[in-house]
Design an enzyme around this catalytic site. Structure first.
Site, PDB file in Angstrom:
ATOM      1  N   ASN A   1     -10.468  -3.525  -6.428  1.00 46.72           N
ATOM      2  CA  ASN A   1      -9.715  -2.541  -7.229  1.00 46.72           C
ATOM      3  C   ASN A   1     -10.372  -2.215  -8.561  1.00 46.72           C
ATOM      4  O   ASN A   1     -10.010  -1.226  -9.212  1.00 46.72           O
ATOM      5  CB  ASN A   1      -8.288  -3.032  -7.476  1.00 46.72           C
ATOM      6  CG  ASN A   1      -7.390  -2.911  -6.260  1.00 46.72           C
ATOM      7  OD1 ASN A   1      -6.399  -3.619  -6.136  1.00 46.72           O
ATOM      8  ND2 ASN A   1      -7.721  -2.015  -5.331  1.00 46.72           N
TER       9      ASN A   1
ATOM     10  N   ASP B   1       0.838  -1.199   0.000  1.00 48.26           N
ATOM     11  CA  ASP B   1       0.000   0.000   0.000  1.00 48.26           C
ATOM     12  C   ASP B   1       0.874   1.251   0.000  1.00 48.26           C
ATOM     13  O   ASP B   1       1.949   1.265   0.606  1.00 48.26           O
ATOM     14  CB  ASP B   1      -0.898  -0.016   1.239  1.00 48.26           C
ATOM     15  CG  ASP B   1      -2.038   0.986   1.153  1.00 48.26           C
ATOM     16  OD1 ASP B   1      -2.354   1.430   0.034  1.00 48.26           O
ATOM     17  OD2 ASP B   1      -2.606   1.324   2.204  1.00 48.26           O
TER      18      ASP B   1
END
Length: 241
Positions: free
Chosen positions: A74, A26
């Site tokens: 996503n 991330d």
């Protein structure tokens, strides 16, 4: 009083090395933003970090490394960014597959990657096939993966062939996509966020969790070694004393 020779003095036990490490990668977007760069630049730097970390994992003796590359959520991102991520996946396979094959790494993919474009599915299938006979460490890439969907699919398969009383923890584990990987020992999330984001929820039941502030493109071999050292200092009781 006699003194034992130095050779007879017990040396400290070496730090524990996790067999299986998973990483939520991330912070690519924030890394790019801090440098006034487009998000694509952050994702590209993140691919470079993957290379550094996979090499370090092999050097540390980690048996399996699972990377959260593209979650089932996503798809909600802008189409341009999704396309960029798919392009970087193609780049990673074409650029790094030779090294993985040479280093005896076995590539695995968890998640429903067959939703991707046909050429990318073919590329992934070929990469998996090329390294299938390797006997060294495993690099598992999570593509279009979501832990809740994984568990729901496992439950449906078990319910179709077993009586309720026969659905055990072991039966569920045998249906998971990680069934041939070592138990998860350590899960790392970069960028300072403190959540699992639908990643390996069942597998993380007794894993050690480590949240670091480092943005993923800056997470390197030294950072992984620090994480492994932190793991080695922890006491894992599994509910006991």
């Amino acid at each position: 009083m006699s003194t034992a020779p130095l050779s007879a003095v017990a040396s400290p036990a070496p730090p524990a090395i996790p067999r299986h490490v998973a990483i939520i990668m991330d912070g690519n977007g924030r890394w790019a933003k801090a440098r006034h760069l487009p998000r694509f630049a952050g994702h590209k730097a993140g691919v470079d970090a993957v290379r550094h970390v996979t090499r370090a994992a092999r050097a540390l003796g980690i048996e399996a490394l699972t990377l959260y590359a593209f979650s089932s959520e996503n798809w909600r991102r802008p189409e341009e960014e999704v396309n960029d991520l798919m392009g970087l996946l193609r780049l990673f396979i074409r650029r790094d597959l030779d090294e993985l094959a040479r280093e005896n790494v076995r590539l695995r993919v968890i998640g429903d990657y067959r939703r991707f474009a046909p050429d990318l599915v073919e590329l992934v299938d070929a990469a998996i096939a090329r390294t299938a006979a390797n006997t060294g460490p495993i690099l598992a890439i999570a593509l279009n993966y979501g832990a809740q969907a994984e568990l729901a699919a496992a439950a449906r398969r078990l319910a179709a062939r077993l009586a309720p009383e026969d659905i055990t923890e072991a039966a569920i584990e045998a249906e998971l996509e990680t069934r041939d990987l070592p138990p998860l020992d350590l899960m790392i999330r970069t960028s300072g966020e403190h959540r699992l984001s639908n990643f390996l929820l069942w597998q993380a039941a007794y894993a050690e969790l480590l949240f670091v502030d480092t943005l993923w493109p800056d997470f390197d071999g030294e950072a992984l070694a620090d994480a492994v050292a932190a793991f080695g200092r922890r006491q894992r009781r599994y509910g006991g004393l």
